[in-house]
Each structure stands twice: as structure tokens, then as C-alpha cells.
Enzyme design. Structure first.
Site, short mmCIF file in Angstrom:
data_model
loop_
_atom_site.label_atom_id
_atom_site.label_comp_id
_atom_site.label_asym_id
_atom_site.label_seq_id
_atom_site.Cartn_x
_atom_site.Cartn_y
_atom_site.Cartn_z
N HIS A 146 -0.46 -6.70 4.29
CA HIS A 146 -0.54 -6.47 2.84
C HIS A 146 -1.54 -7.44 2.20
CE1 HIS A 146 3.86 -4.99 3.20
NE2 HIS A 146 3.13 -3.92 2.95
N LYS B 157 15.45 3.48 -0.16
CA LYS B 157 15.01 2.97 1.14
C LYS B 157 15.96 1.92 1.70
CE LYS B 157 10.16 3.74 2.04
NZ LYS B 157 8.91 3.09 2.47
N SER C 133 6.18 -4.10 7.64
CA SER C 133 7.38 -4.81 7.19
C SER C 133 8.53 -4.52 8.15
CB SER C 133 7.77 -4.35 5.78
OG SER C 133 6.77 -4.70 4.86
N ARG D 58 -3.50 2.00 8.19
CA ARG D 58 -3.64 1.27 9.45
C ARG D 58 -4.02 2.19 10.60
NH1 ARG D 58 2.27 -0.95 8.74
NH2 ARG D 58 2.30 1.24 8.18
O1 PNS Z 1 5.49 0.37 0.97
P1 PNS Z 1 5.94 1.79 0.84
O2 PNS Z 1 7.43 1.89 1.07
O3 PNS Z 1 5.17 2.74 1.71
O4 PNS Z 1 5.66 2.19 -0.69
C1 PNS Z 1 6.07 3.43 -1.19
C2 PNS Z 1 5.83 3.52 -2.71
C3 PNS Z 1 6.52 2.39 -3.45
C4 PNS Z 1 4.35 3.45 -2.99
C5 PNS Z 1 6.39 4.89 -3.15
O5 PNS Z 1 7.72 4.98 -2.76
C6 PNS Z 1 6.30 5.10 -4.66
O6 PNS Z 1 5.25 5.30 -5.21
N1 PNS Z 1 7.47 5.04 -5.33
C7 PNS Z 1 7.55 5.27 -6.74
C8 PNS Z 1 8.13 6.64 -7.01
C9 PNS Z 1 7.05 7.70 -7.12
O7 PNS Z 1 6.15 7.60 -7.93
N2 PNS Z 1 7.15 8.74 -6.27
C10 PNS Z 1 6.21 9.87 -6.31
C11 PNS Z 1 5.07 9.70 -5.34
S1 PNS Z 1 5.59 10.08 -3.73
#
Ligand code: PNS
Length: 155
Positions: free
Chosen positions: A17, A41, A128, A90
Site C-alpha cells: 500500500h 469484511k 493484508s 498486483r
Molecule cells: O482494500 P479493499 O478491501 O480491496 O478495498 C475495497 C473498497 C474499500 C475500495 C471497497 O469495498 C469500497 O469502495 N467500499 C465502499 C462501498 C462502495 O462504494 N461500494 C461500491 C463499489 S464496489
């Protein structure tokens, strides 16, 4: 002022990150690292702890601000007046999920662009979940996470 949002669960923030954040600093004037509450999650680290760890890890980068958010990323982008999302890519395995998420966000707000940055090859295997798996059995994580948070994680 070019502002971008780097959203994620950051459970916990890793060197991968941080590599993406450093790259984004070269392109944008301000990077908002947005830690998602993401209760669904079931993160290992609490929302508050994930924010605190990300803040510690980014302390030496003046362009970076760490915040927490709950709800839709598009709503956050409206609030922050930022129409660029940064995500790390990645491997090919990340691509499908990222593409779907990028299109889903764009379907909600057409002005929103997602920029994908590749971490340096040495960090490409870090996630992570790998860090959490190693931590669970007390393994070495020093080469996987920012120095500033190693002790917090070992606790
Ligand atoms: O690190 P991650 O878990 O891959 O991040 C995921 C994240 C936080 C980017 C995603 O879950 C997110 O955007 N959550 C906010 C809810 C949202 O906007 N969802 C619609 C798009 S899928």
C-alpha cells in the site's frame, strides 16, 4: 489542486500500500487515504485501529491525509470534491475485481476515474491477508509492513 482518493480496507496497511501511496504522491498534490469501515469484511483490526495504523505509516508524507469512511465511495468523492480513485494492481488475479469495482463506481458517477498503479515487483506478493495469516502464528512481518507500525502489529 490535484486530489486523489486511495480507498481500501487496510487491514492492516502494508508496504505494498505504501509503495502505491508514494507513487501517487508523484502524480497528485493531495492523496486522501480512505479507510473503509467495511464491517461486511469482518476485519481483524478495528476501524479505529486501521485508521491509526495508516496514519502512523503515512506520517512522513506531507501530501497524504488519512481518513475513515462509511458508505459509498462515490459519496465520499462528492464530499471531498475528488474525482480520481487510486487502486493498486498486483497481478492478473486482481484485475477482475478491480475492473468490476471501477465500472460499478463509474456507473454511479461518470466523472469518476480510477487510476491503477503497479507496486514495485518486490511488493507484488504482499497483501493484508498474507500479513494477517503470518501474524496469527507469530511469524516475521518486518519485511511486509511499514516500519512505523511493526510494534503495534506485534502487540
Ligand atoms: O482494500 P479493499 O478491501 O480491496 O478495498 C475495497 C473498497 C474499500 C475500495 C471497497 O469495498 C469500497 O469502495 N467500499 C465502499 C462501498 C462502495 O462504494 N461500494 C461500491 C463499489 S464496489
Amino acid at each position: 489542486m490535484k486530489r486523489a482518493i486511495y480507498p481500501g480496507t487496510f487491514d492492516p496497511i502494508t508496504l505494498g500500500h505504501l509503495d502505491i501511496i508514494k507513487r501517487a504522491c508523484k502524480i497528485f498534490d493531495e492523496i486522501i487515504v480512505a479507510v473503509a469501515k467495511n464491517k461486511e469484511k469482518k476485519p481483524l483490526f478495528s476501524y479505529e485501529k486501521r485508521i491509526q495504523l495508516a496514519q502512523k505509516a503515512c506520517k512522513e508524507y506531507p501530501k497524504v491525509k488519512v481518513i475513515g469512511f462509511e458508505g459509498l465511495l462515490v459519496d465520499l468523492s462528492n464530499e471531498l470534491k475528488a474525482n480520481t480513485i487510486i487502486r493498486g494492481l498486483r497481478a492478473v488475479s486482481d484485475f477482475e475485481y478491480e475492473l468490476q469495482m471501477g465500472y460499478a463506481n463509474a456507473s454511479l458517477k461518470s466523472e469518476l476515474d480510477t487510476i491503477y498503479l503497479m507496486p514495485s515487483l518486490q511488493y507484488a506478493f504482499i497483501s493484508s491477508s498474507i500479513v494477517r495469516a503470518i501474524l496469527k502464528y507469530g511469524g516475521k512481518i518486518d519485511h511486509l509492513v511499514p516500519k512505523a507500525i511493526i510494534n503495534d502489529l506485534k502487540e
